[in-house]
Design a protein around this motif. Sequence first.
Motif, mmCIF file in Angstrom:
data_model
loop_
_atom_site.group_PDB
_atom_site.id
_atom_site.type_symbol
_atom_site.label_atom_id
_atom_site.label_comp_id
_atom_site.label_asym_id
_atom_site.label_seq_id
_atom_site.Cartn_x
_atom_site.Cartn_y
_atom_site.Cartn_z
ATOM 1 N N THR A 152 12.747 13.562 5.977
ATOM 2 C CA THR A 152 11.491 13.539 5.106
ATOM 3 C C THR A 152 10.588 12.252 5.530
ATOM 4 O OG1 THR A 152 12.938 12.119 3.218
ATOM 5 C CG2 THR A 152 13.122 14.731 3.373
ATOM 6 N N TYR A 153 10.762 11.666 5.768
ATOM 7 C CA TYR A 153 9.692 10.433 6.311
ATOM 8 C C TYR A 153 9.338 11.387 7.264
ATOM 9 C CZ TYR A 153 12.519 6.429 4.200
ATOM 10 O OH TYR A 153 13.601 5.543 3.685
ATOM 11 N N SER A 154 9.712 12.165 8.018
ATOM 12 C CA SER A 154 9.090 12.618 9.992
ATOM 13 C C SER A 154 8.196 13.644 8.856
ATOM 14 C CB SER A 154 9.865 12.909 10.071
ATOM 15 O OG SER A 154 9.683 12.063 11.058
ATOM 16 N N HIS B 98 6.855 12.880 -1.869
ATOM 17 C CA HIS B 98 6.819 12.038 -2.469
ATOM 18 C C HIS B 98 5.919 10.756 -1.263
ATOM 19 C CE1 HIS B 98 6.775 9.022 -6.042
ATOM 20 N NE2 HIS B 98 7.334 10.192 -6.121
ATOM 21 N N GLU B 99 6.656 11.452 0.080
ATOM 22 C CA GLU B 99 6.068 10.281 1.216
ATOM 23 C C GLU B 99 4.581 11.346 1.917
ATOM 24 O OE1 GLU B 99 8.229 7.888 1.672
ATOM 25 O OE2 GLU B 99 7.543 7.302 3.670
ATOM 26 N N SER B 100 4.686 12.105 1.635
ATOM 27 C CA SER B 100 3.553 12.168 2.242
ATOM 28 C C SER B 100 2.611 11.143 1.379
ATOM 29 C CB SER B 100 2.854 13.726 1.397
ATOM 30 O OG SER B 100 2.762 13.941 0.299
ATOM 31 N N GLN B 101 2.336 10.921 0.113
ATOM 32 C CA GLN B 101 1.643 10.051 -1.361
ATOM 33 C C GLN B 101 1.908 8.664 -0.531
ATOM 34 O OE1 GLN B 101 -0.306 11.806 -3.284
ATOM 35 N NE2 GLN B 101 0.632 13.473 -1.383
ATOM 36 N N SER B 102 2.644 7.961 -0.149
ATOM 37 C CA SER B 102 2.253 6.752 0.350
ATOM 38 C C SER B 102 2.331 7.136 2.326
ATOM 39 C CB SER B 102 4.277 6.104 0.884
ATOM 40 O OG SER B 102 4.909 7.187 1.325
ATOM 41 N N ARG B 103 1.917 7.694 2.375
ATOM 42 C CA ARG B 103 1.369 7.267 4.016
ATOM 43 C C ARG B 103 0.366 7.652 4.670
ATOM 44 N NH1 ARG B 103 6.142 6.066 7.650
ATOM 45 N NH2 ARG B 103 7.597 6.150 6.292
ATOM 46 N N ILE C 134 1.072 -1.170 -0.346
ATOM 47 C CA ILE C 134 -0.388 -0.373 0.091
ATOM 48 C C ILE C 134 1.078 1.235 0.510
ATOM 49 C CG2 ILE C 134 -1.967 1.482 0.991
ATOM 50 C CD1 ILE C 134 -2.814 -1.337 2.042
ATOM 51 N N HIS C 135 2.162 1.186 0.595
ATOM 52 C CA HIS C 135 2.683 2.355 0.870
ATOM 53 C C HIS C 135 3.214 2.617 -0.494
ATOM 54 C CE1 HIS C 135 5.736 4.530 2.946
ATOM 55 N NE2 HIS C 135 7.037 4.545 1.802
ATOM 56 N N GLU C 136 4.463 2.092 -1.141
ATOM 57 C CA GLU C 136 5.033 2.464 -2.197
ATOM 58 C C GLU C 136 3.582 2.042 -3.905
ATOM 59 O OE1 GLU C 136 7.619 2.398 -1.861
ATOM 60 O OE2 GLU C 136 7.879 1.114 0.286
ATOM 61 N N GLY D 91 0.858 4.594 -2.665
ATOM 62 C CA GLY D 91 1.258 5.421 -2.777
ATOM 63 C C GLY D 91 2.341 6.071 -3.467
ATOM 64 N N HIS D 92 3.336 5.450 -3.218
ATOM 65 C CA HIS D 92 4.145 6.314 -4.486
ATOM 66 C C HIS D 92 4.270 6.571 -6.006
ATOM 67 C CE1 HIS D 92 7.094 7.517 -1.205
ATOM 68 N NE2 HIS D 92 6.983 5.730 -0.365
ATOM 69 N N ALA D 93 3.231 5.280 -6.278
ATOM 70 C CA ALA D 93 3.875 4.676 -7.263
ATOM 71 C C ALA D 93 2.434 4.966 -8.533
ATOM 72 C CB ALA D 93 3.196 3.385 -7.616
HETATM 73 ZN ZN ZN Z 1 8.294 5.443 0.971
#
Ligand code: ZN
Length: 506
Positions: free
Chosen positions: A421-423, A296-301, A266-268, A270-272
């Motif tokens: 950037t993850y946070s 980018h990470e906001s989309q996966s999170r 689901i996470h990846e 979101g990136h895709a």
């Molecule tokens: Zn990610």
Amino acid sequence: MPQTKSIDELRSRLVEIAHLNSAVAVLGWDQEVHMPKKGSDKRAETLAHLSGIIHHKFVSLDSDGLLSDFKKQLDSNELNEEDRVVVAETWRSFQRMKKLPESFVRELSEIASKAQTVWAEARQKSDFSLFEPWLEKIIDLKKREAKYVGYKHSPYDALIDAYEPGMTAKEAERILTDLKNSLVPLLEKIKKSKVKIKPEKLKGNFPISKQFEFNKYIAEKMGYDLDAGRLDISTHPFNTSFNPHDVRSTTRYDEKNVLYALGSTIHETGHALYEQGMSAEHFGTPLSESVSLGIHESQSRMWENMIGKSREFWQYFLPKLSKEFPKPFAKISPDEFYAIINRVNPSFIRTEADEVTYNLHIIVRFEIERDLVEGKLAVKDVPKVWNKKMKDYFGLAVPNDTKGCLQDVHWSMGGLGYFPTYSFGNLYAAQFFHQLEKEMPDVRKRIAKGDLLPIRHWLKDKIHIHGKKYTAGALVQEVTGEALNSKYFSNYLEKKYTEIYELKKD
Ligand code: ZN
């Protein structure tokens, strides 16, 4: 009379570079998914060679003054909106790259590629001493990079700016400290809760081929176009893109735990979706590039946590999951399932962390890498300092380096400045999701019906399609009407975990 150059000339040079970058991305994907072990040395050389060519082409963009001409037009407001973005963003990257000597770029690429192989071995053997000399080399290279690029206060500023343009060590520290101050008390309350959650109830035997089908099904429900993308297996799940019509995601499977792969998928995905949502027409230009790693990470999170760990999501998907795997899911109530997938459990491994402790893992890494780059910490002391921070923030005694400072690939790749950037992604995600709920009041009802495409479309229209039209800060302002505010994430966690853990409200 000087001839006026066409912006198409600049665009076509950028597209040529983008094709080379795509080829590098294919090789990088192959390295993680298919490449035999013995291929690693030559692959490192190939990648270093190509990186050098790309770098050379990029810094040559202005050899005949083409880019400078457009920069002048940009400064005198002669460009239309799209061309403004193309020129401004290309100029920004150009300024950074131009400062790095070609020999340095090749050296960094080659050392990082080899260091990655050594790191994998060190991690497997849980032996930091194997990796130590390579991390020394990497830190030395990153310090040199910061010197070439230039910075005002901390060399770390020059590094984090590559991933989150405009961010500084000081601002990152402020944001992360704010987070720490809201997370630590919440975690303390959760630890004292009488609610006990039993995750072992979800264990079972799940053949990987069957899991693969279910993961693919979920990714497609989210709107992942598998005619323009793939889902493969790698040790570390990741996403990469060659162009918006060819996007690659990976996941990893555990035969005993079906949720292990699902979270990553689901996470990846979101990136895709972000990558597939970008403009194919503008391929190669900043109009078809992501804003920043944080965005980018906001989309996966958002997909992984706010949607993929919501009650509503599993209201729809739990019956499907228990149809595929009646043992154990047929006997699990939706409430119990929801509590288990959101269970807070302070642990050693960042990628397995829950939403509450995740950012504490990031804080550990941020503090260490910043101190390494600022020369306040010696490489040989990394394991010791790592273990101390884990004790201080989590109350955990790290048993070995595999579960400690060797767990993440980032440093071996030279990715210093990447972790925070993850946070930021978590914070952006919560603020975007809050806005989505405002604009689509029935979004939770839709999720409960498995109707996820409206979310995918909202994200595409609001975020993906713009490429780098806005900076991260401007995008958040544009989409939500407000600058980045960590209260959305804190409120989201507070509300969710107060309910799950039956906490007393303050
Ligand atoms: Zn990610």
